[in-house]
Design a protein around this motif. Structure first.
Motif: not given
Length: 116
Positions: A14, A67, A85, A87, A116
């Protein structure tokens, strides 16, 4: 025979970045919009990520605005997607799509996994 060949993708933590590329071939008459869609795990629908018209107009899905950036090279019939960026919710199979000779064509898909 129309082909969309994707490259890039893979695994990233992430906050990291990845770049996807797609090259179209077998165009007989014309190529229109080119873009990217994605299908998240456990879902059946493909979501718009970004699309670019031949004249450079772009559209982005709400979840990636700011992003992700789509780039297109009309001379080479390629489209790229710079993803920053990242996620965990960006984890999906990403598909290249193009309107070629008035038909919608799809690539085979490339996996993007964000941990993550």
């Amino acid at each position: 025979q129309v082909q969309l060949v994707e490259s890039g993708g893979g695994w990233v933590q992430a906050g990291g970045s990845l770049r996807l590329s797609c090259a179209a071939s077998g165009i007989k008459y014309s190529i229109g919009a080119m873009g990217w869609y994605r299908q998240a795990p456990g879902t059946t629908q493909r979501e718009l990520v970004a699309v670019s018209s031949r004249d450079g107009r772009t559209m982005y899905g709400n979840s990636v605005k700011g992003r992700f950036t789509i780039f297109r090279d009309n001379a080479k019939n390629t489209v790229s997607l710079q993803m920053n960026s990242l996620k965990p919710e960006d984890t999906a199979v990403y598909y290249c799509n193009a309107d070629i000779d008035a038909l919608s064509s799809w690539g085979q898909g490339t996996q993007v996994t964000v941990s993550s």
